[in-house]
Write a protein that holds these residues in place. Sequence first.
Motif, PDB file in Angstrom:
ATOM      1  N   UNK A   1     -40.000  51.087  20.649  1.00 43.49           N
ATOM      2  CA  UNK A   1     -40.314  49.513  20.771  1.00 43.49           C
ATOM      3  C   UNK A   1     -39.992  49.225  19.061  1.00 43.49           C
ATOM      4  N   UNK A   2     -39.148  48.258  19.179  1.00 43.49           N
ATOM      5  CA  UNK A   2     -38.773  47.521  17.505  1.00 43.49           C
ATOM      6  C   UNK A   2     -38.618  45.712  17.662  1.00 43.49           C
ATOM      7  N   UNK A   3     -39.483  45.349  16.938  1.00 43.72           N
ATOM      8  CA  UNK A   3     -38.912  43.915  17.083  1.00 43.72           C
ATOM      9  C   UNK A   3     -39.281  43.268  15.790  1.00 43.72           C
ATOM     10  N   UNK A   4     -37.680  42.746  15.486  1.00 42.55           N
ATOM     11  CA  UNK A   4     -37.447  42.524  14.231  1.00 42.55           C
ATOM     12  C   UNK A   4     -37.158  40.690  14.231  1.00 42.55           C
ATOM     13  N   UNK A   5     -37.111  39.791  12.729  1.00 40.49           N
ATOM     14  CA  UNK A   5     -36.772  38.787  13.169  1.00 40.49           C
ATOM     15  C   UNK A   5     -35.687  38.926  11.139  1.00 40.49           C
ATOM     16  N   UNK A   6     -35.077  37.519  11.154  1.00 41.92           N
ATOM     17  CA  UNK A   6     -34.136  37.730   9.957  1.00 41.92           C
ATOM     18  C   UNK A   6     -33.635  35.574   9.882  1.00 41.92           C
ATOM     19  N   UNK A   7     -34.037  35.299   8.996  1.00 46.86           N
ATOM     20  CA  UNK A   7     -33.973  34.243   8.464  1.00 46.86           C
ATOM     21  C   UNK A   7     -33.080  33.906   7.353  1.00 46.86           C
ATOM     22  N   UNK A   8     -32.335  33.072   7.071  1.00 41.83           N
ATOM     23  CA  UNK A   8     -31.613  33.235   5.780  1.00 41.83           C
ATOM     24  C   UNK A   8     -30.452  31.319   5.841  1.00 41.83           C
ATOM     25  N   UNK A   9     -30.564  30.987   4.765  1.00 42.47           N
ATOM     26  CA  UNK A   9     -30.246  29.746   4.269  1.00 42.47           C
ATOM     27  C   UNK A   9     -28.813  30.115   3.748  1.00 42.47           C
ATOM     28  N   UNK A  10     -28.050  29.801   3.900  1.00 42.61           N
ATOM     29  CA  UNK A  10     -26.565  29.561   3.145  1.00 42.61           C
ATOM     30  C   UNK A  10     -25.681  28.676   3.035  1.00 42.61           C
ATOM     31  N   UNK A  11     -25.632  28.253   2.260  1.00 40.56           N
ATOM     32  CA  UNK A  11     -24.194  26.940   1.925  1.00 40.56           C
ATOM     33  C   UNK A  11     -22.518  27.716   1.424  1.00 40.56           C
ATOM     34  N   UNK A  12     -21.860  27.070   2.145  1.00 42.70           N
ATOM     35  CA  UNK A  12     -20.455  27.364   2.003  1.00 42.70           C
ATOM     36  C   UNK A  12     -19.940  26.678   2.765  1.00 42.70           C
ATOM     37  N   UNK A  13     -18.146  26.808   2.594  1.00 42.91           N
ATOM     38  CA  UNK A  13     -17.627  25.747   2.508  1.00 42.91           C
ATOM     39  C   UNK A  13     -17.183  25.312   4.487  1.00 42.91           C
ATOM     40  N   UNK A  14     -16.957  23.422   4.766  1.00 46.26           N
ATOM     41  CA  UNK A  14     -16.716  23.331   5.594  1.00 46.26           C
ATOM     42  C   UNK A  14     -16.008  22.265   5.942  1.00 46.26           C
ATOM     43  N   UNK A  15     -15.209  22.172   7.108  1.00 46.51           N
ATOM     44  CA  UNK A  15     -14.149  21.139   7.639  1.00 46.51           C
ATOM     45  C   UNK A  15     -14.465  20.893   8.809  1.00 46.51           C
ATOM     46  N   UNK A  16     -13.380  20.003   8.717  1.00 50.13           N
ATOM     47  CA  UNK A  16     -13.461  19.446  10.337  1.00 50.13           C
ATOM     48  C   UNK A  16     -12.353  17.801  10.731  1.00 50.13           C
ATOM     49  N   UNK A  17     -12.256  17.276  11.463  1.00 48.46           N
ATOM     50  CA  UNK A  17     -11.303  16.763  11.933  1.00 48.46           C
ATOM     51  C   UNK A  17     -11.654  15.638  12.977  1.00 48.46           C
ATOM     52  N   UNK A  18     -11.498  14.426  13.351  1.00 48.04           N
ATOM     53  CA  UNK A  18     -12.277  13.002  14.562  1.00 48.04           C
ATOM     54  C   UNK A  18     -11.409  12.611  14.446  1.00 48.04           C
ATOM     55  N   UNK A  19     -11.142  11.374  15.232  1.00 49.16           N
ATOM     56  CA  UNK A  19     -11.134  10.741  15.564  1.00 49.16           C
ATOM     57  C   UNK A  19     -11.573   9.309  15.767  1.00 49.16           C
ATOM     58  N   UNK A  20     -11.083   7.713  16.018  1.00 51.39           N
ATOM     59  CA  UNK A  20     -12.033   6.755  15.916  1.00 51.39           C
ATOM     60  C   UNK A  20     -12.055   5.930  16.267  1.00 51.39           C
ATOM     61  N   UNK A  21     -11.950   4.991  17.255  1.00 48.31           N
ATOM     62  CA  UNK A  21     -11.911   4.126  17.727  1.00 48.31           C
ATOM     63  C   UNK A  21     -12.707   2.238  18.258  1.00 48.31           C
ATOM     64  N   UNK A  22     -12.539   1.567  16.408  1.00 47.31           N
ATOM     65  CA  UNK A  22     -13.242   0.927  16.341  1.00 47.31           C
ATOM     66  C   UNK A  22     -13.237  -0.941  17.524  1.00 47.31           C
ATOM     67  N   UNK A  23     -14.473  -1.362  17.423  1.00 46.33           N
ATOM     68  CA  UNK A  23     -15.335  -2.036  17.961  1.00 46.33           C
ATOM     69  C   UNK A  23     -15.863  -3.174  17.283  1.00 46.33           C
TER      70      UNK A  23
END
Length: 215
Positions: A162-184
């Motif tokens: 049996x083997x149990x293991x874990x990994x915690x990592x924090x990375x800073x990298x490019x991100x992008x997106x797109x969206x639409x909104x309707x104002x009221x």
Amino acid sequence: MARRIDSFRLLPVLAALLIAPAIPAHASTNLLDVYIGAAVGHARLRARDSNLIPIGSLGSLDRKDFAYQVMLGVRGLYLLGAEVDYFNFGSGRAFPAWSGPGALTDARMSQKGEAAFAMLYLPVPVIDLYLKAGIARLTTHLSVSTNYTGCAPPLTCIGLVPFSGGLDTTETAFAAGAGAQWKLGNWAVRAEYERFAALGEHPDLVTLGVTRSFL
């Protein structure tokens, strides 16, 4: 194992630099719009094991989950803006492409983080269409449990180990997106897609949310 990226300290600086040009515009055009908001939606968590286990490979881990997001932003000069987000992709059992001796008994993952975006609003009527690009700090937690056959040359095997293991990592990298909104009035309803980077993969997020303007 934990790894922190010092460049995340630049996130507040980047947000300040993006917001600062809009302040003089407010004095002359009164177009500065500060808002807060929240959204919920569907996340697809993705990552690779990065040598998490001693024998074999988990390959690419994949999980779909409920996600939520909160944001603080400013819009100035009508077409430009900036936004800072916190998002949580959820956590639970992942489905890796296991390749190794023995059996994979469990694999779990979670992802969450923060991002700072520059916003570009497109000049279209009725609704707001926008593009966003910036940097994101994404924290990924992986944990696995396996039973594998331990063998040594020439043919000495010790059965299932049996083997149990874990990994915690924090990375800073490019991100992008797109969206639409309707104002009221001071409120707006928005739908959005965002794409990130983590451990050699690209988790993404689709949300539906509301924002409230104060100026």
